[in-house]
Design a protein around this motif. Sequence first.
Motif, PDB file in Angstrom:
ATOM      1  N   SER A 164       0.839  -1.212   0.000  1.00 52.74           N
ATOM      2  CA  SER A 164       0.000   0.000   0.000  1.00 52.74           C
ATOM      3  C   SER A 164       0.867   1.252   0.000  1.00 52.74           C
ATOM      4  CB  SER A 164      -0.936  -0.013   1.209  1.00 52.74           C
ATOM      5  OG  SER A 164      -0.194  -0.036   2.422  1.00 52.74           O
ATOM      6  N   ASP A 165       1.929   1.275   0.808  1.00 53.44           N
ATOM      7  CA  ASP A 165       2.828   2.427   0.818  1.00 53.44           C
ATOM      8  C   ASP A 165       3.518   2.589  -0.532  1.00 53.44           C
ATOM      9  OD1 ASP A 165       2.203   3.053   3.413  1.00 53.44           O
ATOM     10  OD2 ASP A 165       3.939   2.033   4.287  1.00 53.44           O
ATOM     11  N   TYR A 166       3.888   1.469  -1.114  1.00 55.72           N
ATOM     12  CA  TYR A 166       4.553   1.510  -2.423  1.00 55.72           C
ATOM     13  C   TYR A 166       3.651   2.123  -3.477  1.00 55.72           C
ATOM     14  CZ  TYR A 166       6.165  -0.220  -6.965  1.00 55.72           C
ATOM     15  OH  TYR A 166       6.553  -0.312  -8.277  1.00 55.72           O
ATOM     16  N   GLU A 167       2.423   1.664  -3.551  1.00 49.96           N
ATOM     17  CA  GLU A 167       1.511   2.179  -4.578  1.00 49.96           C
ATOM     18  C   GLU A 167       1.227   3.650  -4.386  1.00 49.96           C
ATOM     19  OE1 GLU A 167      -1.823  -0.422  -4.279  1.00 49.96           O
ATOM     20  OE2 GLU A 167      -0.884  -2.020  -5.489  1.00 49.96           O
ATOM     21  N   GLU A 199       3.263   5.907  -2.848  1.00 51.86           N
ATOM     22  CA  GLU A 199       4.466   6.699  -3.144  1.00 51.86           C
ATOM     23  C   GLU A 199       4.823   6.640  -4.621  1.00 51.86           C
ATOM     24  OE1 GLU A 199       7.773   6.757  -0.467  1.00 51.86           O
ATOM     25  OE2 GLU A 199       6.642   5.688   1.088  1.00 51.86           O
ATOM     26  N   LEU A 200       4.551   5.526  -5.264  1.00 49.20           N
ATOM     27  CA  LEU A 200       4.809   5.429  -6.703  1.00 49.20           C
ATOM     28  C   LEU A 200       3.984   6.468  -7.448  1.00 49.20           C
ATOM     29  CD1 LEU A 200       6.177   3.886  -9.048  1.00 49.20           C
ATOM     30  CD2 LEU A 200       4.148   2.396  -9.088  1.00 49.20           C
ATOM     31  N   GLU A 201       2.716   6.570  -7.114  1.00 46.67           N
ATOM     32  CA  GLU A 201       1.852   7.563  -7.764  1.00 46.67           C
ATOM     33  C   GLU A 201       2.350   8.976  -7.466  1.00 46.67           C
ATOM     34  OE1 GLU A 201      -2.885   8.859  -7.962  1.00 46.67           O
ATOM     35  OE2 GLU A 201      -2.242   7.168  -6.721  1.00 46.67           O
ATOM     36  N   GLU A 202       2.758   9.218  -6.224  1.00 44.13           N
ATOM     37  CA  GLU A 202       3.216  10.549  -5.830  1.00 44.13           C
ATOM     38  C   GLU A 202       4.460  10.966  -6.606  1.00 44.13           C
ATOM     39  OE1 GLU A 202       5.204  12.824  -1.948  1.00 44.13           O
ATOM     40  OE2 GLU A 202       4.262  10.843  -1.720  1.00 44.13           O
ATOM     41  N   TYR A 203       5.463  10.092  -6.637  1.00 44.24           N
ATOM     42  CA  TYR A 203       6.739  10.496  -7.224  1.00 44.24           C
ATOM     43  C   TYR A 203       6.755  10.412  -8.747  1.00 44.24           C
ATOM     44  CZ  TYR A 203       8.619  11.040  -2.581  1.00 44.24           C
ATOM     45  OH  TYR A 203       8.834  11.481  -1.303  1.00 44.24           O
ATOM     46  N   GLN A 204       5.950   9.541  -9.318  1.00 47.74           N
ATOM     47  CA  GLN A 204       5.819   9.565 -10.774  1.00 47.74           C
ATOM     48  C   GLN A 204       5.132  10.855 -11.209  1.00 47.74           C
ATOM     49  OE1 GLN A 204       3.832   5.832 -11.778  1.00 47.74           O
ATOM     50  NE2 GLN A 204       5.783   4.940 -12.431  1.00 47.74           N
ATOM     51  N   GLY A 205       4.138  11.281 -10.444  1.00 50.13           N
ATOM     52  CA  GLY A 205       3.473  12.548 -10.763  1.00 50.13           C
ATOM     53  C   GLY A 205       4.411  13.722 -10.627  1.00 50.13           C
ATOM     54  N   ILE A 225      11.171   3.168  -5.366  1.00 48.32           N
ATOM     55  CA  ILE A 225      10.785   4.435  -4.757  1.00 48.32           C
ATOM     56  C   ILE A 225      12.026   5.261  -4.408  1.00 48.32           C
ATOM     57  CG2 ILE A 225       9.627   5.526  -2.794  1.00 48.32           C
ATOM     58  CD1 ILE A 225       7.785   4.260  -4.940  1.00 48.32           C
ATOM     59  N   LYS A 226      13.076   4.615  -3.922  1.00 44.90           N
ATOM     60  CA  LYS A 226      14.301   5.356  -3.595  1.00 44.90           C
ATOM     61  C   LYS A 226      14.871   6.021  -4.840  1.00 44.90           C
ATOM     62  CE  LYS A 226      18.869   5.052  -1.475  1.00 44.90           C
ATOM     63  NZ  LYS A 226      19.816   4.274  -0.632  1.00 44.90           N
ATOM     64  N   ILE A 227      14.833   5.317  -5.949  1.00 46.82           N
ATOM     65  CA  ILE A 227      15.344   5.883  -7.206  1.00 46.82           C
ATOM     66  C   ILE A 227      14.497   7.063  -7.649  1.00 46.82           C
ATOM     67  CG2 ILE A 227      15.636   5.395  -9.667  1.00 46.82           C
ATOM     68  CD1 ILE A 227      16.425   2.498  -8.765  1.00 46.82           C
ATOM     69  N   LEU A 228      13.190   6.917  -7.649  1.00 49.58           N
ATOM     70  CA  LEU A 228      12.307   8.018  -8.053  1.00 49.58           C
ATOM     71  C   LEU A 228      12.475   9.228  -7.138  1.00 49.58           C
ATOM     72  CD1 LEU A 228       9.078   6.037  -8.970  1.00 49.58           C
ATOM     73  CD2 LEU A 228      10.374   7.516 -10.527  1.00 49.58           C
ATOM     74  N   LYS A 229      12.565   8.995  -5.844  1.00 49.93           N
ATOM     75  CA  LYS A 229      12.764  10.092  -4.891  1.00 49.93           C
ATOM     76  C   LYS A 229      14.063  10.838  -5.196  1.00 49.93           C
ATOM     77  CE  LYS A 229      10.404   8.505  -0.657  1.00 49.93           C
ATOM     78  NZ  LYS A 229      10.632   8.059   0.749  1.00 49.93           N
ATOM     79  N   THR A 230      15.125  10.079  -5.446  1.00 48.32           N
ATOM     80  CA  THR A 230      16.429  10.691  -5.715  1.00 48.32           C
ATOM     81  C   THR A 230      16.383  11.553  -6.969  1.00 48.32           C
ATOM     82  OG1 THR A 230      17.539   8.805  -4.668  1.00 48.32           O
ATOM     83  CG2 THR A 230      18.876  10.219  -6.104  1.00 48.32           C
ATOM     84  N   ILE A 231      15.764  11.038  -8.017  1.00 56.15           N
ATOM     85  CA  ILE A 231      15.669  11.808  -9.262  1.00 56.15           C
ATOM     86  C   ILE A 231      14.883  13.098  -9.027  1.00 56.15           C
ATOM     87  CG2 ILE A 231      14.770  11.817 -11.621  1.00 56.15           C
ATOM     88  CD1 ILE A 231      15.241   8.777 -11.677  1.00 56.15           C
ATOM     89  N   CYS A 232      13.739  12.999  -8.371  1.00 63.47           N
ATOM     90  CA  CYS A 232      12.917  14.187  -8.120  1.00 63.47           C
ATOM     91  C   CYS A 232      13.668  15.206  -7.270  1.00 63.47           C
ATOM     92  CB  CYS A 232      11.612  13.787  -7.432  1.00 63.47           C
ATOM     93  SG  CYS A 232      10.469  12.876  -8.496  1.00 63.47           S
ATOM     94  N   LYS A 233      14.351  14.747  -6.233  1.00 60.77           N
ATOM     95  CA  LYS A 233      15.077  15.647  -5.343  1.00 60.77           C
ATOM     96  C   LYS A 233      16.164  16.407  -6.095  1.00 60.77           C
ATOM     97  CE  LYS A 233      17.948  15.680  -1.164  1.00 60.77           C
ATOM     98  NZ  LYS A 233      18.555  14.840  -0.090  1.00 60.77           N
ATOM     99  N   GLN A 234      16.928  15.697  -6.914  1.00 62.18           N
ATOM    100  CA  GLN A 234      18.025  16.351  -7.636  1.00 62.18           C
ATOM    101  C   GLN A 234      17.508  17.273  -8.740  1.00 62.18           C
ATOM    102  OE1 GLN A 234      21.200  16.305  -6.648  1.00 62.18           O
ATOM    103  NE2 GLN A 234      20.382  15.130  -4.928  1.00 62.18           N
ATOM    104  N   LEU A 235      16.398  16.893  -9.369  1.00 57.64           N
ATOM    105  CA  LEU A 235      15.822  17.766 -10.390  1.00 57.64           C
ATOM    106  C   LEU A 235      15.274  19.047  -9.761  1.00 57.64           C
ATOM    107  CD1 LEU A 235      13.895  15.653 -13.056  1.00 57.64           C
ATOM    108  CD2 LEU A 235      15.811  17.202 -13.387  1.00 57.64           C
ATOM    109  N   GLU A 236      14.609  18.915  -8.640  1.00 55.19           N
ATOM    110  CA  GLU A 236      14.096  20.098  -7.940  1.00 55.19           C
ATOM    111  C   GLU A 236      15.241  21.027  -7.556  1.00 55.19           C
ATOM    112  OE1 GLU A 236      10.052  18.849  -5.537  1.00 55.19           O
ATOM    113  OE2 GLU A 236      11.962  18.120  -4.762  1.00 55.19           O
ATOM    114  N   LYS A 237      16.310  20.464  -7.048  1.00 53.64           N
ATOM    115  CA  LYS A 237      17.470  21.244  -6.651  1.00 53.64           C
ATOM    116  C   LYS A 237      18.066  21.993  -7.846  1.00 53.64           C
ATOM    117  CE  LYS A 237      22.033  20.694  -4.484  1.00 53.64           C
ATOM    118  NZ  LYS A 237      23.000  19.710  -3.900  1.00 53.64           N
TER     119      LYS A 237
END
Length: 494
Positions: free
Chosen positions: A271-274, A276-282, A477-489
């Motif tokens: 449930s957490d995966y689904e 967070e997957l939706e959150e970070y893909q968005g 999820i760790k990979i998606l989070k990392t990509i989003c964080k670095q892109l935002e930065k």
Amino acid sequence: MFESAELGHTVADDDYKKAVPALRQALLDVQYDLAQAKNLPVLILIGGVDGAGKGETANLLNEWMDPRLIHTCAFGPATQDEAERPTMWRFWKELPPKGKIGIFFGSWYTTPILDNMDGKIRKKLDSTLNDIVRFERMLTDEGTLIIKLWFHLSKKQQKTRIAALEENPKTSWRVTEQDKEHLKHYNEFRTVTGHILRETSTANAPWMVIEGFDANYRSLTTGQYILDAIRKNLDIKTARPRKATAPALLPPADGLNVLNALDLTKSLDKSDYESELEEYQGKLNLLTRHEKFKDIAVITAFEGVDAAGKGGAIRRITQALDARHYSTIPIAAPTDEERAQPYLWRFWRQLPRRGRLTIFDRTWYGRVLVERVEGFCSEQDWMRAYAEINHFEEQLIGHNIVLLKFWLHIDQEEQLKRFEEREKTAFKRYKITPEDWRNREKWDEYQTAVCDMIDRTSTELSPWTLVESNDKKYARIKILKTICKQLEKKLSSL
């Protein structure tokens, strides 16, 4: 640097006519020997003073030799396509393969010269020259013969040459306003080019300075120098002398390393995966549609243990992206075309332009992983590759490319479980090969190579992200989070 090229060298017409036929025959012979051997790429750089015969020389070489085996490139100001990639990209994609000759009329020296036409030696110039020396050393270490020709004129000779060209209706078109402007700044030009040539004339890629005023002397000297350089290198039949090197990093005495220190028990429930997957893909989708995204490019580089889940992680990234704005580059064993070039060539040619994201499934790190462990290159080759890779990545980041490097790690037990599952599942059988099982037998050797790679190439500018991947959901999820964080930065800094 130019004293011997201002002495007034000349060759009489009769002597020139007698020498040319034999020289042309010898040049053709060595060119065909080069093509047959297919073990040596030859790169000829042509530079020099305006009016010293650079263009005539490029044309002459194509006349005297077989033009089918020569690739001539004249580099002017960067096009829009070239400007959207790192500076060296346009030169990399034109490098000659083994067995061929490349002639670069204009090169990576043009911009440093034009940027310092006032004759002042700036700190930035020396930094650029250091980068050039490193680049040329990498090419020669990879087996390229670099012949650097500089055609020189004294100030008086240049003035006379330009006047003569201008007076002749058949050649007046060759004199530009830029040539006249450069003549006004001859002394400053001589100072800065002298410095550049001294700093970049190395044992592996020396400059040959040729007086360009007398066409006969210029042509014979050029032809003979090229002939001697190629023949000398073709005739070297012995292996390169072994250079003394210190050993690679030794395994730690207590057995602890960056891989076995990872907590591979990390996991996410479904449930957490689904969620967070939706959150970070968005979030990733929105970031790639940000108005400033057009000013950057993104490279995600994936390496990892066999069956660690690279393909699944990559799919979760691409699901969030517009298919028109990304590309995925799967890297396998090099083709014949790729083996005929320096090992970084096939990666340089795939670099994205601005506003795009490129995903490398396996990368340039194959040189220090597979090639190292399997013995496909020498220890000297993979040891020098660490510095070459770091330099390559510095150039990417310096050109507003966001580089994200992921190592996906699983333990041996999890790998065995996934291998067996792939063999049992019909639609997954293509994912498991005898090569995977063979690599598993070299687990310890690969772990040592990976630890060395991380220690030597995880830099402040381009760190590795180590991904605990026994649980695929956690890894994605760790990979998606990392990509989003670095892109935002990155986007917030523009």
